[in-house]
Write an enzyme that holds these catalytic residues in place. Structure first.
Site, short mmCIF file in Angstrom:
data_model
loop_
_atom_site.label_atom_id
_atom_site.label_comp_id
_atom_site.label_asym_id
_atom_site.label_seq_id
_atom_site.Cartn_x
_atom_site.Cartn_y
_atom_site.Cartn_z
N PRO A 19 63.96 65.21 51.62
CA PRO A 19 64.01 64.46 50.28
C PRO A 19 64.83 63.22 50.67
O PRO A 19 65.46 62.92 51.76
CB PRO A 19 65.23 65.27 49.52
CG PRO A 19 65.32 66.60 50.11
CD PRO A 19 64.84 66.59 51.83
N ASP A 20 64.65 61.98 49.68
CA ASP A 20 65.14 60.84 50.08
C ASP A 20 66.74 60.91 49.49
O ASP A 20 67.01 61.99 49.23
CB ASP A 20 64.56 59.50 49.57
CG ASP A 20 64.37 59.83 48.05
OD1 ASP A 20 64.79 60.67 47.34
OD2 ASP A 20 63.50 58.93 47.51
N PHE A 21 67.30 59.80 49.42
CA PHE A 21 68.67 60.06 48.97
C PHE A 21 68.76 59.85 47.35
O PHE A 21 69.30 60.55 46.55
CB PHE A 21 69.69 58.78 49.21
CG PHE A 21 70.20 59.10 50.84
CD1 PHE A 21 69.99 60.35 51.31
CD2 PHE A 21 70.95 58.24 51.31
CE1 PHE A 21 70.56 60.45 52.56
CE2 PHE A 21 71.47 58.33 52.70
CZ PHE A 21 71.16 59.49 53.35
N ARG A 22 68.09 58.71 46.89
CA ARG A 22 68.36 58.27 45.37
C ARG A 22 67.30 58.72 44.22
O ARG A 22 67.55 58.56 43.09
CB ARG A 22 68.55 56.92 45.32
CG ARG A 22 69.65 56.36 46.05
CD ARG A 22 69.78 54.71 46.36
NE ARG A 22 70.94 54.50 46.83
CZ ARG A 22 71.27 54.42 48.17
NH1 ARG A 22 70.23 54.83 48.86
NH2 ARG A 22 72.20 54.30 48.72
N CYS A 51 85.34 68.10 69.51
CA CYS A 51 85.40 67.31 70.80
C CYS A 51 86.03 68.36 71.99
O CYS A 51 86.99 69.01 71.52
CB CYS A 51 86.38 66.25 70.82
SG CYS A 51 86.30 65.17 72.37
N HIS A 81 69.74 52.81 61.48
CA HIS A 81 70.91 53.65 61.29
C HIS A 81 70.95 54.87 62.14
O HIS A 81 71.58 55.81 62.00
CB HIS A 81 70.57 54.17 59.64
CG HIS A 81 70.67 53.25 58.67
ND1 HIS A 81 70.32 53.41 57.45
CD2 HIS A 81 71.21 51.78 58.84
CE1 HIS A 81 70.41 52.26 56.77
NE2 HIS A 81 70.90 51.65 57.70
N ASP A 84 65.06 59.83 61.25
CA ASP A 84 64.11 61.26 61.77
C ASP A 84 63.24 61.16 62.87
O ASP A 84 62.85 61.79 63.35
CB ASP A 84 63.34 61.90 60.59
CG ASP A 84 62.45 60.69 59.86
OD1 ASP A 84 61.99 59.70 60.71
OD2 ASP A 84 62.37 60.68 58.66
N GLN A 143 65.11 52.37 58.51
CA GLN A 143 66.22 52.90 58.19
C GLN A 143 66.36 54.44 58.15
O GLN A 143 67.43 54.98 57.96
CB GLN A 143 66.64 52.70 56.58
CG GLN A 143 66.71 50.98 56.37
CD GLN A 143 66.43 50.74 55.09
OE1 GLN A 143 67.55 50.43 54.23
NE2 GLN A 143 65.35 50.64 54.35
N ASN A 144 65.36 55.19 58.68
CA ASN A 144 65.18 56.32 58.76
C ASN A 144 65.77 56.93 60.11
O ASN A 144 66.03 56.11 61.12
CB ASN A 144 63.91 56.76 58.76
CG ASN A 144 63.12 56.62 57.28
OD1 ASN A 144 63.94 56.48 56.25
ND2 ASN A 144 61.94 56.78 56.98
P1 CNA Z 1 66.31 55.68 49.34
O1 CNA Z 1 67.59 54.95 48.75
O2 CNA Z 1 66.52 57.02 49.05
O3 CNA Z 1 65.42 55.04 48.69
C1 CNA Z 1 63.92 55.66 48.81
C2 CNA Z 1 62.88 54.91 47.91
O4 CNA Z 1 61.54 55.56 48.56
C3 CNA Z 1 62.99 54.98 46.56
O5 CNA Z 1 62.71 53.81 46.08
C4 CNA Z 1 61.74 55.91 46.15
O6 CNA Z 1 61.15 55.89 45.00
C5 CNA Z 1 60.96 55.67 47.31
N1 CNA Z 1 59.96 56.80 47.59
C6 CNA Z 1 60.15 58.39 47.71
N2 CNA Z 1 59.43 59.00 48.16
C7 CNA Z 1 58.14 58.01 48.27
C8 CNA Z 1 56.94 58.30 48.44
N3 CNA Z 1 56.24 59.52 48.71
N4 CNA Z 1 55.88 57.26 48.45
C9 CNA Z 1 56.53 56.10 47.81
N5 CNA Z 1 57.93 55.87 47.60
C10 CNA Z 1 58.65 56.81 47.70
O7 CNA Z 1 66.15 55.56 50.71
P2 CNA Z 1 66.31 54.19 51.83
O8 CNA Z 1 65.65 54.74 52.71
O9 CNA Z 1 66.20 53.17 50.83
O10 CNA Z 1 67.96 54.11 51.81
C11 CNA Z 1 68.34 53.99 53.16
C12 CNA Z 1 69.04 55.27 53.70
C13 CNA Z 1 68.35 56.51 53.33
C14 CNA Z 1 69.40 55.15 55.16
O11 CNA Z 1 70.72 55.29 55.46
C15 CNA Z 1 68.78 56.44 55.71
O12 CNA Z 1 69.41 56.87 56.82
C16 CNA Z 1 68.59 57.25 54.48
N6 CNA Z 1 67.91 58.55 54.61
C17 CNA Z 1 66.95 58.64 55.70
C18 CNA Z 1 66.15 59.83 55.68
C19 CNA Z 1 65.03 60.00 56.72
O13 CNA Z 1 65.67 59.91 57.96
N7 CNA Z 1 64.14 60.65 56.63
C20 CNA Z 1 66.14 60.71 54.56
C21 CNA Z 1 66.87 60.49 53.50
C22 CNA Z 1 67.77 59.33 53.44
#
Ligand code: CNA
Length: 339
Positions: free
Chosen positions: A38-41, A163, A131, A114, A111-112
């Site tokens: 899952p994403d964050f927001r 540690c 990140h 993974d 920014q991922n």
């Molecule tokens: P965010 O703020 O959660 O935004 C994600 C964006 O992607 C939103 O605008 C969503 O609407 C959009 N979205 C989600 N799924 C889809 C999809 N399938 N297709 C198109 N758009 C989609 O995440 P950001 O990356 O902007 O914020 C940066 C943070 C999130 C960093 O610090 C990361 O480390 C962190 N993060 C990383 C992971 C990962 O590594 N996979 C997962 C979750 C959060």
């Protein structure tokens, strides 16, 4: 901004005729949601909404270095469910690898954390994981590295690893950049380079553009250079410049459309299948058992039950965090901050 499909055909033509050869990409959590993380927001499915039972002072606190330094338990409660070991690259990751294979990817800021872009085959020298990643870990206090096998065990059982240095006692943290920490030194170098080098196209995928400093990258691209946004919704200042193309929907669907427009559809599916096969093989050899994986919801619920009133955040601590969150912009190296 004119029609997205007209513009897309135009961009595809410009790539095919060799007019566009230097593409810079910026990716975020949205390109990995289809891999199962899952994403964050995103409301409801995003991690921040799912953390509600923990009653954190802010959902972001779970990834804030100040909070982690005295309360690392919530992070380790969700670490197993968030660890990328069992993830497979998506078609969007494969598209980036295809751009690199065709010598069109000038650079990728992700920014991922993974590492799925690397798993898909994007060469490491073309990528900056702004990140950090889960690939290594160290004590957050004294910075001494911590062994992989012990870290793996800690994540499996959901316990905080501490540690091993005599008298230190700091919690161990994967090399992901937490809120309040500096980005890798290479970030500034690459950001500066971005403002100097010739870019023919910027591709931004799956990010809310709410986390600084990456959120400012699209704005650093020279006026007149086309920028493509592939995301569920419009973000940042996309749509305000002539030449912006906003492809709203899922990353995988839009990337397939772009590949078809370019006549690369079959090649893209082939690269993706190869990448998934490679990652599955690595996962099999990784030594993580695949049975009884606890889900994120279950892990959060378990910790919420364990937390006593005394363990919950005090008002004083809340004020301390609010003060810290106020320090949004660092002067030396940019820190990861909320937008
Ligand atoms: P965010 O703020 O959660 O935004 C994600 C964006 O992607 C939103 O605008 C969503 O609407 C959009 N979205 C989600 N799924 C889809 C999809 N399938 N297709 C198109 N758009 C989609 O995440 P950001 O990356 O902007 O914020 C940066 C943070 C999130 C960093 O610090 C990361 O480390 C962190 N993060 C990383 C992971 C990962 O590594 N996979 C997962 C979750 C959060």
């Amino acid at each position: 901004m004119t029609s997205a499909s007209t513009n897309l055909t135009d961009i595809a033509n410009r790539i095919q005729t060799g007019e566009v050869t230097r593409i810079v990409a910026l990716t975020g959590a949205g390109i990995s949601t289809a891999a199962g993380v899952p994403d964050f927001r995103t409301p409801t499915s995003g991690l921040y909404d799912q953390l509600a039972p923990l009653k954190l002072p802010y959902p972001e606190a779970i990834f804030h270095i100040n909070y982690f330094s005295h309360t690392p338990e919530p992070f380790y409660a969700i670490a197993r469910a968030r660890h990328p070991r069992n993830l497979r690259p998506t078609i969007s990751h494969a598209f980036l690898a295809l751009l690199a294979r065709k010598n069109l990817l000038s650079f990728l800021f992700t920014q991922n954390i993974d590492s799925l872009e690397l798993d898909a085959g994007v060469p490491a020298e073309k990528v900056l994981q702004t990140h950090g990643s889960w690939k290594a870990q160290r004590c957050h206090k004294c910075k001494v590295p911590y062994p992989d096998d012990l870290m793996q065990r800690a994540i499996r059982v959901g316990e905080v690893p501490y540690c091993l240095e005599a008298g230190c006692g700091g919690a161990v943290k994967p090399d992901v950049v937490f809120f309040g920490e500096s980005l890798p030194e290479r970030y500034e170098v690459e950001e500066r380079r971005l403002t100097r080098k010739k870019v023919d196209l910027m591709l931004v995928m799956g990010t809310s553009l709410k986390v600084a400093p990456c959120s400012r990258l699209p704005g650093l691209i020279e006026e007149g250079v086309p920028r493509i946004l592939i995301n569920r919704e419009k973000v940042g200042d996309f749509g305000t410049r002539k030449g912006d193309i906003c492809l709203l929907g899922t990353c995988d669907e839009k990337v397939r459309r772009l590949a078809d427009e370019l006549g690369w559809g079959d090649e893209l599916e082939g690269i993706w299948a190869e990448a998934v096969g490679r990652k599955e093989e690595t996962n099999r050899r990784g030594g993580w058992d695949s049975e009884e994986e606890p889900g994120l919801e279950e892990s959060i619920q378990k910790l919420a039950e364990k937390m006593t009133e005394a363990g919950r955040i005090s008002q004083g601590h809340r004020r301390m965090l609010e003060q810290h969150l106020g320090e949004k912009f660092a002067h030396v190296l940019p820190r990861k901050s909320f937008g």
